[in-house]
Design a protein around this motif. Sequence first.
Motif, PDB file in Angstrom:
ATOM      1  N   ALA A  74     -16.956   5.056 -11.873  1.00  0.00           N
ATOM      2  CA  ALA A  74     -17.452   4.652 -13.190  1.00  0.00           C
ATOM      3  C   ALA A  74     -16.620   3.508 -13.768  1.00  0.00           C
ATOM      4  N   ALA A  75     -15.314   3.546 -13.537  1.00  0.00           N
ATOM      5  CA  ALA A  75     -14.430   2.500 -14.053  1.00  0.00           C
ATOM      6  C   ALA A  75     -14.299   1.324 -13.084  1.00  0.00           C
ATOM      7  N   GLY A  76     -14.888   1.455 -11.884  1.00  0.00           N
ATOM      8  CA  GLY A  76     -14.784   0.401 -10.886  1.00  0.00           C
ATOM      9  C   GLY A  76     -13.401   0.327 -10.264  1.00  0.00           C
ATOM     10  N   ASP A  77     -12.675   1.434 -10.308  1.00  0.00           N
ATOM     11  CA  ASP A  77     -11.313   1.479  -9.771  1.00  0.00           C
ATOM     12  C   ASP A  77     -11.324   2.195  -8.426  1.00  0.00           C
ATOM     13  N   MET A  78     -11.156   1.443  -7.363  1.00  0.00           N
ATOM     14  CA  MET A  78     -11.159   2.002  -6.013  1.00  0.00           C
ATOM     15  C   MET A  78      -9.746   2.168  -5.473  1.00  0.00           C
ATOM     16  N   PHE A  79      -8.753   1.760  -6.268  1.00  0.00           N
ATOM     17  CA  PHE A  79      -7.368   1.826  -5.826  1.00  0.00           C
ATOM     18  C   PHE A  79      -6.871   3.254  -5.981  1.00  0.00           C
ATOM     19  N   CYS A  80      -6.875   3.985  -4.883  1.00  0.00           N
ATOM     20  CA  CYS A  80      -6.500   5.392  -4.918  1.00  0.00           C
ATOM     21  C   CYS A  80      -5.837   5.780  -3.599  1.00  0.00           C
ATOM     22  N   LEU A  92       0.831  -1.202   0.000  1.00  0.00           N
ATOM     23  CA  LEU A  92       0.000   0.000   0.000  1.00  0.00           C
ATOM     24  C   LEU A  92       0.867   1.256   0.000  1.00  0.00           C
ATOM     25  N   ILE A  93       1.905   1.253   0.817  1.00  0.00           N
ATOM     26  CA  ILE A  93       2.790   2.422   0.885  1.00  0.00           C
ATOM     27  C   ILE A  93       3.518   2.610  -0.439  1.00  0.00           C
ATOM     28  N   GLU A  94       3.983   1.530  -1.008  1.00  0.00           N
ATOM     29  CA  GLU A  94       4.641   1.601  -2.315  1.00  0.00           C
ATOM     30  C   GLU A  94       3.691   2.174  -3.368  1.00  0.00           C
ATOM     31  N   ALA A  95       2.457   1.699  -3.371  1.00  0.00           N
ATOM     32  CA  ALA A  95       1.466   2.171  -4.339  1.00  0.00           C
ATOM     33  C   ALA A  95       1.121   3.642  -4.130  1.00  0.00           C
ATOM     34  N   TYR A  96       1.119   4.076  -2.881  1.00  0.00           N
ATOM     35  CA  TYR A  96       0.812   5.484  -2.591  1.00  0.00           C
ATOM     36  C   TYR A  96       1.795   6.400  -3.320  1.00  0.00           C
ATOM     37  N   ARG A 136      -4.024   7.036  -8.732  1.00  0.00           N
ATOM     38  CA  ARG A 136      -4.876   8.231  -8.731  1.00  0.00           C
ATOM     39  C   ARG A 136      -5.151   8.692  -7.302  1.00  0.00           C
ATOM     40  N   ASP A 137      -5.543   9.949  -7.166  1.00  0.00           N
ATOM     41  CA  ASP A 137      -5.817  10.511  -5.841  1.00  0.00           C
ATOM     42  C   ASP A 137      -7.148  10.026  -5.277  1.00  0.00           C
ATOM     43  N   ASP A 138      -8.164   9.925  -6.136  1.00  0.00           N
ATOM     44  CA  ASP A 138      -9.503   9.522  -5.699  1.00  0.00           C
ATOM     45  C   ASP A 138     -10.006   8.363  -6.540  1.00  0.00           C
ATOM     46  N   GLU A 139     -11.001   7.669  -6.025  1.00  0.00           N
ATOM     47  CA  GLU A 139     -11.575   6.521  -6.729  1.00  0.00           C
ATOM     48  C   GLU A 139     -12.235   6.940  -8.037  1.00  0.00           C
TER      49      GLU A 139
END
Length: 125
Positions: free
Chosen positions: A98-104, A82-86, A92-95
């Motif tokens: 519409a694309a179903g992408d919650m990784f933010c 998670l820290i690496e991805a941050y 992205r900053d926010d979810e």
Amino acid sequence: AKLVVQVAVRCCVGEGMGAIKREFVPSDANVIREDLRALQNYFCQQDEEGVCHGLEAEVVKGMCRRLDTIATQVLLLPTDKLIEAYYTPSTRDDEDVAAGDMFCRTHIVGALARRGDKEAKDFIK
């Protein structure tokens, strides 16, 4: 059903939940997903013939989809990932609902704020 899911999302990754003392671990994502299945079964009651006497299954699945996606895309990951991805520029900053992408970053910080390990606590400081 919608309110239950909204509250669960807020408890898992939302802001302003400082009163929650429970610390989450990545394996809690699987428990959340099991709870979502139970929630879907509860609100989509069917009789022995499969006739629905509750809400339509697709409606309830739609309500649960956001939390299920947060659980699989964010909560399930270990702290170091998670820290690496941050810090990854493509995160992205926010979810993107519409694309179903919650990784933010917003959900990453929310998840790390509820972790009990030293690495997560140091990151949140």
